[in-house]
Design a protein around this motif. Structure first.
Motif, PDB file in Angstrom:
ATOM      1  N   GLU A  33       0.885  -1.160   0.000  1.00 25.18           N
ATOM      2  CA  GLU A  33       0.000   0.000   0.000  1.00 25.18           C
ATOM      3  C   GLU A  33       0.923   1.210   0.000  1.00 25.18           C
ATOM      4  N   ASP A  36       0.197   5.897   1.976  1.00 28.37           N
ATOM      5  CA  ASP A  36       0.570   6.506   3.251  1.00 28.37           C
ATOM      6  C   ASP A  36       2.079   6.461   3.519  1.00 28.37           C
TER       7      ASP A  36
ATOM      8  N   GLU B  18      -4.740  -3.261   3.348  1.00 24.11           N
ATOM      9  CA  GLU B  18      -4.707  -1.844   3.700  1.00 24.11           C
ATOM     10  C   GLU B  18      -5.156  -1.041   2.485  1.00 24.11           C
ATOM     11  N   GLY B  19      -5.957  -0.030   2.722  1.00 25.15           N
ATOM     12  CA  GLY B  19      -6.422   0.806   1.619  1.00 25.15           C
ATOM     13  C   GLY B  19      -7.750   0.338   1.048  1.00 25.15           C
ATOM     14  N   GLU B  32     -12.351   3.244   4.694  1.00 21.30           N
ATOM     15  CA  GLU B  32     -11.082   2.768   4.173  1.00 21.30           C
ATOM     16  C   GLU B  32     -10.329   2.069   5.305  1.00 21.30           C
ATOM     17  N   VAL B  33      -9.773   0.915   5.002  1.00 20.83           N
ATOM     18  CA  VAL B  33      -8.977   0.186   5.984  1.00 20.83           C
ATOM     19  C   VAL B  33      -7.576   0.787   5.996  1.00 20.83           C
ATOM     20  N   TYR B  34      -7.064   1.102   7.175  1.00 17.80           N
ATOM     21  CA  TYR B  34      -5.708   1.655   7.257  1.00 17.80           C
ATOM     22  C   TYR B  34      -5.052   1.196   8.551  1.00 17.80           C
ATOM     23  N   ARG B  35      -3.770   1.491   8.667  1.00 16.01           N
ATOM     24  CA  ARG B  35      -3.038   1.140   9.881  1.00 16.01           C
ATOM     25  C   ARG B  35      -2.890   2.412  10.709  1.00 16.01           C
ATOM     26  N   ASN B  36      -3.401   2.416  11.924  1.00 16.04           N
ATOM     27  CA  ASN B  36      -3.361   3.636  12.738  1.00 16.04           C
ATOM     28  C   ASN B  36      -1.980   3.843  13.369  1.00 16.04           C
ATOM     29  N   VAL B  41      -4.730  -2.396  12.580  1.00 16.35           N
ATOM     30  CA  VAL B  41      -5.648  -2.248  11.445  1.00 16.35           C
ATOM     31  C   VAL B  41      -6.907  -1.546  11.953  1.00 16.35           C
TER      32      VAL B  41
END
Lengths: 282, 55
Positions: A33, A36, B18-19, B32-36, B41
């Motif tokens: 990904e 980010d 992710e994304g 949207e799925v993301y990593r904090n 996740v």
């Protein structure tokens, strides 16, 4: 066996299908990904990108700039920067098609509403106004007469400057469908008819267009390979229209989608892409 | 994970990336799925379609 790195921002059905296809073929595919992340332009960790990179970002500008960075550091990227630049811009694609002698609709370039109206008068109505960069049929306008064209042009004057690069095209007399052919390397692996949704002139499947299998005839194969070669080498979705004088190509797409085409054609397009990357990585 | 619109639970598919955009089964809101920041996740409201999105 070479390792593949797939770059993505918002994974779609296609990216998941590519991951599955690699698994079936026992090919190592690392999905990264990239939205980010941050990147040092002077230095990248080449090992992180394996033997070859498959660029699958949904955002064109993101994809273009990241590909430029990776290629500058010697990473092999599919599609490459040259292909991404040409295929990502309708005007550059049309110029490449003309240069290669691929039949393509008559197209004019203008920079002001005044210039555009003069061009449209020469093209005749109805005509089509398209943004040079954009996908999924966004902001494509079919203008049936002078009044409609003036309204569209006036709107565009209030938009980002890129939308004032006026790409004006004859409205090709075609059945309510066009053809999307999938070119992987030097093969046309599948093709679909994209049939316009009821009441729509656009055929994009993202606009409700229906996908039906289209036989890859000699004519489809020849013109689509020639169109793809005009843009470069890689994986492309070539769009053409059927006219009384034969096929004409109107678009060559980079980072093509195939979620509707796999079930319609029964062709494992992601598997063809993985095979191509393995070959290309050697 | 809870939907900020309707408070329903949002379950992520086992092969989630992710994304990826996931939808609340109850109200249809997109996330949207993301990593904090803690590296976990997580989900955040999805961005609407960008002008340069597409194939």
């Amino acid at each position: 066996m070479p390792t593949i790195t797939m770059l993505y921002d918002a994974p779609r059905w296609e990216e998941k299908a590519l991951i599955e296809a690699a698994k079936r073929k026992n090919v190592t595919l690392k999905a990264i990904e990239c939205k980010d992340q941050y990147y040092n332009l002077a230095q990248i960790n080449r090992a992180e990108y394996g033997d070859i990179v498959l660029q699958r970002c949904i955002s064109y500008f993101r994809s273009l700039h990241l590909t430029a960075l990776l290629e500058a550091h010697g990473v092999k990227v599919v599609n490459g920067l040259h292909e991404a630049i040409i295929a990502g811009n309708k005007l550059l694609t049309t110029l490449a098609l003309i240069k290669a002698g691929v039949p393509t609709p008559k197209t004019m370039l203008a920079f002001t509403p005044q210039g555009s109206m003069a061009a449209l008068n020469e093209l005749g109505f109805p005509a089509v106004i398209k943004p040079v960069i954009g996908s999924w049929g966004r902001l494509l306008a079919l203008v049936n007469d002078r009044e409609a064209a003036e309204a569209v042009l006036e709107d565009r004057e209030h938009m980002f400057p890129l939308y004032q690069v006026y790409y004006l095209q004859e409205k090709v007399n075609r059945p309510p469908r066009d053809i999307r052919a999938f070119v992987v390397g030097d093969k046309v692996v599948a093709a679909i008819y994209r049939v316009s949704a009821d009441g729509s002139w656009r055929t994009n499947t993202s606009r409700g267009g229906k996908a039906l299998n289209c036989p890859v005839t000699k004519e489809v194969e020849e013109i689509c390979l020639k169109a793809a070669r005009a843009v470069g080498e890689g994986v492309f979705g070539v769009d053409c229209m059927e006219t009384a004088d034969g096929l004409v190509v109107h678009e060559v797409n980079n980072t093509t989608e195939f979620r509707n085409s796999v079930p319609a054609t029964g062709v494992d397009i992601p598997a063809h892409i993985i095979d191509y990357l393995v070959e290309k990585a050697k | 994970m809870k939907c900020v619109e309707c408070d329903a639970s949002i379950k992520l598919p086992s092969d989630v990336l992710e994304g990826e955009i996931v939808t609340c089964q109850d109200c249809g809101a997109s996330y949207e799925v993301y990593r904090n920041e803690r590296g976990e996740v997580d989900i955040r409201p999805a961005k609407v379609e960008g002008e340069d999105w597409g194939e």
